[in-house]
Design a protein around this motif. Sequence first.
Motif, short mmCIF file in Angstrom:
data_model
loop_
_atom_site.label_atom_id
_atom_site.label_comp_id
_atom_site.label_asym_id
_atom_site.label_seq_id
_atom_site.Cartn_x
_atom_site.Cartn_y
_atom_site.Cartn_z
N LEU A 26 0.95 -1.06 0.01
CA LEU A 26 -0.21 -0.06 -0.03
C LEU A 26 0.75 1.34 0.08
O LEU A 26 0.62 2.18 -0.69
CB LEU A 26 -0.97 0.01 1.13
N SER A 27 2.04 1.25 1.04
CA SER A 27 2.90 2.31 0.70
C SER A 27 3.25 2.63 -0.62
O SER A 27 3.73 3.86 -1.06
CB SER A 27 3.96 2.08 1.91
N GLN A 28 3.79 1.49 -1.09
CA GLN A 28 4.35 1.64 -2.45
C GLN A 28 3.38 2.55 -3.33
O GLN A 28 3.76 3.59 -4.35
CB GLN A 28 4.75 0.25 -3.18
N LYS A 29 2.00 2.03 -3.50
CA LYS A 29 1.07 2.75 -4.25
C LYS A 29 0.98 4.42 -3.90
O LYS A 29 0.87 5.26 -4.91
CB LYS A 29 -0.30 2.15 -4.02
N ALA A 30 0.90 4.63 -2.44
CA ALA A 30 1.24 5.83 -1.94
C ALA A 30 2.06 6.90 -2.67
O ALA A 30 2.10 7.73 -2.98
CB ALA A 30 0.79 5.81 -0.45
N VAL A 31 3.22 6.09 -2.38
CA VAL A 31 4.46 6.77 -2.90
C VAL A 31 4.47 6.98 -4.36
O VAL A 31 5.01 8.12 -4.79
CB VAL A 31 6.03 6.00 -2.60
N GLN A 32 3.61 6.13 -5.27
CA GLN A 32 3.54 6.34 -6.57
C GLN A 32 2.99 7.25 -6.93
O GLN A 32 3.20 8.15 -7.74
CB GLN A 32 2.73 4.74 -7.09
N HIS A 33 1.86 7.85 -6.14
CA HIS A 33 0.95 8.78 -6.26
C HIS A 33 1.39 10.22 -6.06
O HIS A 33 1.61 10.98 -7.04
CB HIS A 33 -0.47 8.99 -4.92
N GLU A 34 2.48 10.11 -5.12
CA GLU A 34 3.43 11.38 -5.06
C GLU A 34 4.21 11.52 -6.27
O GLU A 34 4.48 12.69 -6.58
CB GLU A 34 4.38 11.01 -3.67
#
Length: 503
Positions: free
Chosen positions: A47-55
């Motif tokens: 989930l964190s990777q996805k969030a970082v992807q958004h950034e």
Amino acid sequence: MNPLLRHRALFYWLVLFLVGALWIGRQNYVDQYDRFFQDTSIAQRMLSQKAVQHEAVLATLSALSHPPAPERLFPSLQPAMPQLQGLGYLPGGAWAGSTDEPPGLATAVAQARSLGRPVVLPRDAARYWLVAPSSWSLLVDARDLVAPADLPAGLANLTLAIGQAPLTLLARQPDATGPGWPLALSKPLGAASQPFMLHSLRTLTPASWPWLPWLLWGLTSALLVAGVTATRRSRADARRQQEQARLAAMARLSTLGEMAAGIAHELNQPLTAILAQTRAAQRLLDDEDERPAVRHALLASAEQAKRAADIISRMRALVQPRVPGRREALDPDALAASLQFLREPELARQGIRLTWRNANPGARPLGDRVALEQILHNLVQNAADALVAAPISPPAPPGANAPPGTPLPLRADAPSQREISLDGCVQGDAYVFSVSDNGPGIPADALPRLFTPFYTTREQGMGLGLALCETLAGAMDGRLAARNLQPSGACFTVTLPLAKGAA
Ligand code: ADP
């Protein structure tokens, strides 16, 4: 196994099982928790990777000097980012986006600018706008961040706190709040702009308890306790056997001692006779006229020495498996004469008269001569011992009546005379020797135990004589019996089979 041992073994098993079961349970819990922790961490990383992807997407868009129109950009991004629901920005202060402008965007942009990083503008429990300082914004649906099938299989329930109410990402264990051990872990996503709290929950319900290891441990511990109990029991048995062997060895040693005493007792008679004969020969040696008497005494000594040797071999035969004795048709008169010849002088000194009467002179008992002699010698000696021990009145003068070799008439009624009557007669198909005395008789309580080895009432007695006589008689297919006489005295009978063809 006795009940006490069984209960003890059961108790030990129970304690062992419980300790082991607790350890297994704890170990299982630790394993499950480790797995749960790892799985939750994996989900948090995904989930964190996805969030970082958004950034990263926002940073890229912000960096573009001529960004494409959001409504054209959105379809090209959406296939790679299924969670993306819309995007847009405020070029020159007016909203340009693939969806409507989110309410509160201006404030969010101002906040992002002051923080120098994107901020979250929640829309509902599942969706949020991520607003960059550049005003570029992404509408994200958290339900599509990670496909549930891609999450680790060990996870049960996952929620993500985006808005007010937690968003359920995974609900594989609907009864997570039911009975069992709950495993719970909360971790924020590792993206500074979207630090949503991820809650993971899993309950170790009875279905996930380590029943098989417990069952196996139950069986193993039962086997273990049974094995230990059996080993301890066999050790105790071995100890008991050793103890029994030790006791038996001690008993053998004491029997050996008693046997030695018995042998000494039996040999005492011929050795005493040899001593007496040799001394008499010594006295008569210098007198030429007494030569026949010396020869006679020496012959008698030799006879007694042979007798002693016979007694020893007989004793050996007694302790070894029974060897049939050398049996022959015996002449009772010759036996009695030999007995009288040997015993009369000594008996006469004790004031005892020995008589012999044979009711059936032609009869021939079948037996072993040495054994029979030994029996008769013993019985006569016992009778003499009983007579000497009993006071009679008036005392008979020693050696008054008994010229050696002279058969004496059967005792009439002469209470003042110590007498031993040796009798022989045929009874049916047997020949019976009886040795009677007019002594005190056998005490009533002694009668049943007379032939028991080592039973004696005499201070110097060994209690072996009669036991030995009975064994010797038995070896000749004969038997020995004892009874009391009236008015006083004891009578011992030796019954032997008659030799075939004997009258
Ligand atoms: P021991 O002579 O060493 O005592 P025995 O086996 O020969 O052993 O005799 C056992 C016991 O039998 C004697 O101690 C005695 O009490 C009893 N006994 C044997 N013969 C007579 C007898 N003629 N009169 C009375 N008691 C006798």
